[in-house]
Design an enzyme around this catalytic site. Structure first.
Site, mmCIF file in Angstrom:
data_model
loop_
_atom_site.group_PDB
_atom_site.id
_atom_site.type_symbol
_atom_site.label_atom_id
_atom_site.label_comp_id
_atom_site.label_asym_id
_atom_site.label_seq_id
_atom_site.Cartn_x
_atom_site.Cartn_y
_atom_site.Cartn_z
ATOM 1 C CG ASN A 16 -0.358 -8.903 6.540
ATOM 2 O OD1 ASN A 16 0.752 -9.037 5.918
ATOM 3 N ND2 ASN A 16 -0.249 -7.466 6.972
ATOM 4 C CG ASN B 271 -2.090 0.966 1.019
ATOM 5 O OD1 ASN B 271 -2.520 1.321 0.098
ATOM 6 N ND2 ASN B 271 -2.576 1.418 2.211
ATOM 7 C CE LYS C 155 -3.319 -1.015 13.213
ATOM 8 N NZ LYS C 155 -2.019 -0.827 13.194
ATOM 9 N N GLY D 137 -21.464 0.825 11.287
ATOM 10 C CA GLY D 137 -20.029 0.633 12.345
ATOM 11 C C GLY D 137 -19.678 2.084 12.820
ATOM 12 C CE1 TYR E 92 -6.355 -1.118 10.837
ATOM 13 C CE2 TYR E 92 -8.194 -0.066 11.480
ATOM 14 C CZ TYR E 92 -7.145 -0.033 11.475
ATOM 15 O OH TYR E 92 -6.044 1.149 12.063
ATOM 16 C CB SER F 71 -6.158 2.126 15.657
ATOM 17 O OG SER F 71 -7.512 2.925 15.343
ATOM 18 C CE LYS G 5 -3.725 3.086 5.248
ATOM 19 N NZ LYS G 5 -3.796 4.453 5.704
HETATM 20 C C1 WQD Z 1 -14.312 10.182 9.684
HETATM 21 C C2 WQD Z 1 -15.614 10.728 9.641
HETATM 22 C C3 WQD Z 1 -17.280 9.133 8.697
HETATM 23 C C4 WQD Z 1 -15.711 8.965 4.719
HETATM 24 C C5 WQD Z 1 -11.404 4.974 10.435
HETATM 25 C C6 WQD Z 1 -10.967 3.692 11.266
HETATM 26 C C7 WQD Z 1 -9.655 3.971 12.018
HETATM 27 C C8 WQD Z 1 -8.622 4.648 11.501
HETATM 28 C C9 WQD Z 1 -9.052 5.578 10.703
HETATM 29 C C10 WQD Z 1 -7.295 3.692 9.567
HETATM 30 C C11 WQD Z 1 -16.808 9.962 10.045
HETATM 31 C C12 WQD Z 1 -17.155 10.454 7.952
HETATM 32 C C13 WQD Z 1 -15.834 9.303 5.904
HETATM 33 C C14 WQD Z 1 -16.751 9.626 3.604
HETATM 34 C C15 WQD Z 1 -17.884 10.655 5.505
HETATM 35 N N1 WQD Z 1 -7.771 3.546 10.770
HETATM 36 N N2 WQD Z 1 -17.007 10.099 6.335
HETATM 37 N N3 WQD Z 1 -17.656 10.255 4.152
HETATM 38 O O1 WQD Z 1 -14.074 6.114 10.575
HETATM 39 O O2 WQD Z 1 -13.186 7.764 12.198
HETATM 40 O O3 WQD Z 1 -11.747 5.896 11.289
HETATM 41 O O4 WQD Z 1 -10.054 5.366 9.878
HETATM 42 O O5 WQD Z 1 -6.504 3.362 9.071
HETATM 43 O O6 WQD Z 1 -9.299 2.917 12.820
HETATM 44 O O7 WQD Z 1 -11.980 3.099 11.950
HETATM 45 O O8 WQD Z 1 -12.121 7.728 9.784
HETATM 46 O O9 WQD Z 1 -11.938 9.042 7.838
HETATM 47 O O10 WQD Z 1 -13.248 6.929 7.731
HETATM 48 O O11 WQD Z 1 -14.182 9.106 8.890
HETATM 49 O O12 WQD Z 1 -18.875 11.413 5.855
HETATM 50 O O13 WQD Z 1 -16.518 9.461 2.322
HETATM 51 O O14 WQD Z 1 -15.987 11.214 8.125
HETATM 52 O O15 WQD Z 1 -18.615 8.815 8.825
HETATM 53 O O16 WQD Z 1 -17.639 10.523 10.695
HETATM 54 P P1 WQD Z 1 -12.818 7.098 11.073
HETATM 55 P P2 WQD Z 1 -12.858 8.162 8.530
#
Ligand code: WQD
Length: 335
Positions: free
Chosen positions: A99, A35, A153, A293, A149, A124, A84
């Site tokens: 992995n 990645n 973690k 989720g 994922y 995380s 991830k």
């Molecule tokens: C942030 C906010 C979404 C995308 C996840 C993993 C965590 C970590 C980071 C990664 C939320 C909203 C998102 C979109 C949206 N791992 N959103 N439209 O879910 O807090 O955390 O990523 O490697 O373990 O769970 O981060 O950036 O996906 O979302 O509205 O297209 O943005 O609903 O409120 P998240 P995110």
């Protein structure tokens, strides 16, 4: 110190390499480019003026991993290598668990066999699950994770903790990241996920460049100021600096747990508006259904990082948005 960074060509790993080199450490990287891209190693050199020692393979290859420990006097490890992508992990749980867990087990075995006493692990805030209260401290109850994922973690944390309990002279540090975004000020390294991004900021970036037509905002009926989800976004350079301090300061044997976040939450719409304002670009969006989720609100109590590491996030949301756009523009020019 000679520091092995697994996943050192990745988004977070590459920023950690830069900060480690700038703090005077020697960096050894293992990455399989699953990645990430080989060019990143050249960019690390362009930024710092120094090379990392690089090995290309997946740590599942135990023989090759062992050779790295034979060839180098490794003092400490920063373990970032992992799959991830949340959505993909639901479809490929076997690959994700194999992995993420096996590579962590192999790392701990190498620590035991080659007398490496210090590891910092990329964890995380996802391990807290759906929080009962915010801000989250390191004492907050661990929660139910909602995808393989996140569960991997939590399991990697557990493996490392159990290993420390068995080998009591080890120092194991679990850094729980909130939402890392942004890019290096040079614009050379940043987050450029393959395919359609899952995370908010890379998605916004691709809508702003015109690569994707429209951002879907996942839900506007949460119990938050404007109804959209609230997260603690942290600049990746601040995050990387936290690793340098953790590897230098958490040397006492034991398990050290530390949140890396700013302590401030921003909603999805606040991020969109700030990105537009700071960069003078338009980000089309439409409100969609909630994403399964997702939780309403998540942000850190970063007190421990300040007290124990002397670390505070210095960069603002404006910086995060500006640096992301600067990186995006450089990418588009290079393509
Ligand atoms: C942030 C906010 C979404 C995308 C996840 C993993 C965590 C970590 C980071 C990664 C939320 C909203 C998102 C979109 C949206 N791992 N959103 N439209 O879910 O807090 O955390 O990523 O490697 O373990 O769970 O981060 O950036 O996906 O979302 O509205 O297209 O943005 O609903 O409120 P998240 P995110």
């Amino acid at each position: 110190m000679n520091i092995l960074v697994t996943g050192g060509a990745g988004y977070i790993g590459s920023h950690i390499c830069v900060e480690l080199i700038e703090a005077g450490h020697n960096v050894i990287v293992i990455d399989d480019f699953s990645n990430s891209k080989p060019e990143v190693l050249g960019y690390i050199r362009d930024i710092t003026g120094r090379d990392v020692k690089f090995y290309e393979f997946n740590i599942l290859d135990e023989e090759k991993t062992e050779r790295v420990f034979q060839e180098n006097q490794i003092d400490s490890i920063i373990h970032c290598a992992a799959f991830k992508a949340v959505g993909e992990s639901v479809i490929k749980p076997i690959e994700y668990y194999t992995n993420n867990l096996t590579t962590t087990l192999i790392m701990t075995k190498m620590m035991r066999d080659y007398h490496v006493k210090n590891i910092v692990f990329s964890s995380s805030a996802t391990v807290y699950g759906d929080p009962e209260t915010v801000p989250l401290t390191e004492e907050s109850r661990l929660g139910e994770t909602t995808n393989p994922y996140g569960t991997s973690k939590a399991m990697m944390e557990r493996i490392l903790t159990d290993v420390q309990h068995a080998y009591k002279d080890m120092s194991v540090t679990l850094l729980r990241y909130f939402n890392p975004i942004g890019a290096h000020a040079s614009g050379l390294i940043g987050e450029d996920p393959k395919g359609i991004p899952n995370n908010l900021m890379p998605y916004i970036m691709k809508v702003a460049t015109g690569e994707l037509p429209c951002l879907g905002v996942f839900g506007d009926d949460y119990d938050t100021s404007d109804g959209t989800g609230v997260r603690d976004y942290i600049h990746v350079v601040d995050l990387a600096k936290g690793h340098v301090l953790a590897i230098e300061k958490y040397t006492e044997p034991g398990v050290h747990i530390c949140n890396l976040g700013t302590g401030k939450g921003y909603s999805v719409l606040e991020i969109v508006k700030t990105f537009e304002k700071v960069n003078g670009v338009k980000v089309n969006y439409e409100i969609k259904a909630r994403r399964p989720g997702d939780i309403a609100t998540c942000y850190a109590d970063p007190t421990r990082a300040k007290q124990q590491l002397g670390w505070v996030a210095e960069k603002t949301l404006d910086d995060m948005c500006r640096d992301t756009w600067n990186f995006a523009k450089k990418q588009t020019c290079d393509k």
